[in-house]
Structure formats: structure tokens, C-alpha cells
Design a protein around this motif. Structure first.
Motif, PDB file in Angstrom:
ATOM      1  N   UNK A  57     -59.144 -59.547   4.122  1.00  0.00           N
ATOM      2  CA  UNK A  57     -58.176 -58.918   4.575  1.00  0.00           C
ATOM      3  C   UNK A  57     -57.855 -58.216   2.992  1.00  0.00           C
ATOM      4  N   UNK A  58     -56.569 -57.318   3.299  1.00  0.00           N
ATOM      5  CA  UNK A  58     -56.183 -56.590   1.955  1.00  0.00           C
ATOM      6  C   UNK A  58     -55.245 -57.705   0.912  1.00  0.00           C
ATOM      7  N   UNK A  59     -54.840 -58.907   1.785  1.00  0.00           N
ATOM      8  CA  UNK A  59     -53.985 -59.732   1.142  1.00  0.00           C
ATOM      9  C   UNK A  59     -52.469 -59.575   1.356  1.00  0.00           C
ATOM     10  N   UNK A  60     -51.795 -60.594   1.174  1.00  0.00           N
ATOM     11  CA  UNK A  60     -50.177 -60.331   1.178  1.00  0.00           C
ATOM     12  C   UNK A  60     -49.848 -61.023  -0.325  1.00  0.00           C
ATOM     13  N   UNK A  61     -49.251 -60.050  -0.981  1.00  0.00           N
ATOM     14  CA  UNK A  61     -48.797 -60.488  -2.543  1.00  0.00           C
ATOM     15  C   UNK A  61     -47.636 -61.181  -2.382  1.00  0.00           C
TER      16      UNK A  61
END
Lengths: 115, 113
Positions: free
Chosen positions: B104-108
């Protein structure tokens, strides 16, 4: 070494040049993966080796990209006629068997900048 | 091919607050993995979930796999500054010849002390 080793850590090149990125996986790991990561994005799959053969190369963006793993250990990602859009961090990972069975161990990455 | 969507993209919390990131797929997943990437670092494996409804804990981190195996979550209780980084989920995409692990694009996550 204890972990996945990638060289060079940084590479700056000019548009149109040829580049090779090297990955030395954890000893004994049969599976090896190449990903690339742009700023603010997740790793993008490029290619997966099981032993010496490319089990899945569906992520390679075009025929300028090629990867080899001739002896089932070290792998080289080759990029011909580099373009500015190729700039990214190229991540290599390895795993003991295959990605279905457990974790991927990533290297520190090779940061490629194409001017 | 298969995609995994992560939300939120960013999360800013005060130290001590809880944090949750969600991973969703339109198709049933065989398994799901979670990785953490510290700023300037590389992704590091956290856990793999395989069974429907599975819940696993690692100290302050709780991982869940949905009953339908289409979603997953990572919850951090009482965040600390050491939790800062980007959290990615990853799942097998069977669009390739043998399948490949897509992220996935990730959670920062940022944590204010």
C-alpha cells in the motif's frame, strides 16, 4: 554479512546513461526481490527471483530494465538509457523461501538520481 | 491486478494518544504483512496475518485481519516518539505469473512529544 547489502548507496547519472545496481542477499535466502520507491510512495514491485530464475518480472516498467541473478545469490538490476523518471530509491529484499511463507528482509537501498 | 488501499495517508498525534491505520482490498487476501519504515530507513517486517479474524499483539501494537480477509488494521496504544515512521501493509498480487507482494501507499505517523 548479516543483512541484505546494496551498492552503490547513491548513484547520480545523466539522462541516457547505463546504470547497474547490485544486491547481495542474506546467505541462504533463495528468493530475491527488487522494488523501487519514490518519495511518499510505497515500494513498487519490479521483479522476483526464485533461485537463478526470474519467477515474476511483471513489474519491470519497460525493456530498459533488466535484472539477473546468475548464481542464485547476488543480483544486478540494469537500467539502460536512463530517464529522469527513473530517479527513485531501488530496494532489494530477500527471503528464506518465498514471499508466501514469511518476511522480506530489505537492504538500505540504492538512491538513483538521473539528471 | 490486486491493490491494497491504506488510510489515512498521514496521522499526527500527541505522544500518548492512540493511532490506527487501515488496509482495504476489494478482493480476498491470502495473507497480509505489515512493515514499518523509519524516516531515511528501509521497510522492516512487523508481522504476517493469515487466518480470518486473526488478532496478534506485539507490546503496544495490535494487528487484526478481517473476517472476510479483505481488510486489516494496525493499532498502536499510547504512541511514543519511537513509533514515528510510515506503516505499510502488503499483500500477494496474483496478477503476475507466480504472484508478487504489493505494498500500500502507507500511513505516515508523526508523534509530537
Amino acid at each position: 554479512g548479516a543483512g541484505v547489502s546494496q551498492t552503490p548507496s547513491n548513484k547520480v547519472t545523466e539522462k541516457g546513461k547505463y546504470v547497474e545496481l547490485r544486491c547481495d542477499p542474506i546467505s541462504g535466502h533463495t528468493a530475491l526481490y527488487w522494488y523501487r520507491q519514490s518519495l511518499g510512495q510505497g515500494p513498487e514491485f519490479l521483479i522476483y527471483f526464485q533461485g537463478t530464475g526470474a519467477a515474476d518480472d511483471s513489474g519491470l516498467p519497460n525493456d530498459r530494465f533488466f535484472a539477473v541473478r546468475p548464481e542464485g545469490s547476488v543480483s544486478t538490476l540494469k537500467i539502460q538509457r536512463t530517464e529522469r523518471g527513473d530517479s527513485a530509491v531501488y530496494l532489494c529484499a530477500s527471503s528464506l523461501y518465498s514471499q508466501y511463507t514469511g518476511e522480506l528482509f530489505f537492504g538500505e537501498g540504492s538512491r538513483l538520481t538521473v539528471l | 491486478g490486486q491493490q491494497v488501499m491504506q488510510i489515512p495517508q498521514y496521522q499526527h498525534v500527541q505522544e500518548g494518544e492512540d493511532f490506527t491505520t487501515y488496509c482495504n482490498s476489494s478482493t480476498t487476501l491470502s495473507n497480509i504483512q505489515w512493515y514499518k519504515q523509519r524516516p531515511g530507513g528501509h521497510p522492516v517486517f512487523l508481522i504476517q496475518l493469515v487466518k480470518s479474524g486473526e488478532v496478534k499483539k506485539q507490546k503496544r501494537l495490535t494487528f487484526q485481519f478481517g473476517e472476510a480477509k479483505k481488510n486489516s488494521s494496525l493499532h498502536i496504544t499510547a504512541t511514543q516518539t519511537t513509533d514515528v515512521g510510515t506503516y505499510f501493509c502488503a499483500a500477494i498480487n496474483y496478477g503476475g505469473s507466480q504472484g508478487n507482494l504489493i505494498f500500500g501507499k502507507g500511513t505516515k505517523l508523526s508523534v509530537k512529544p
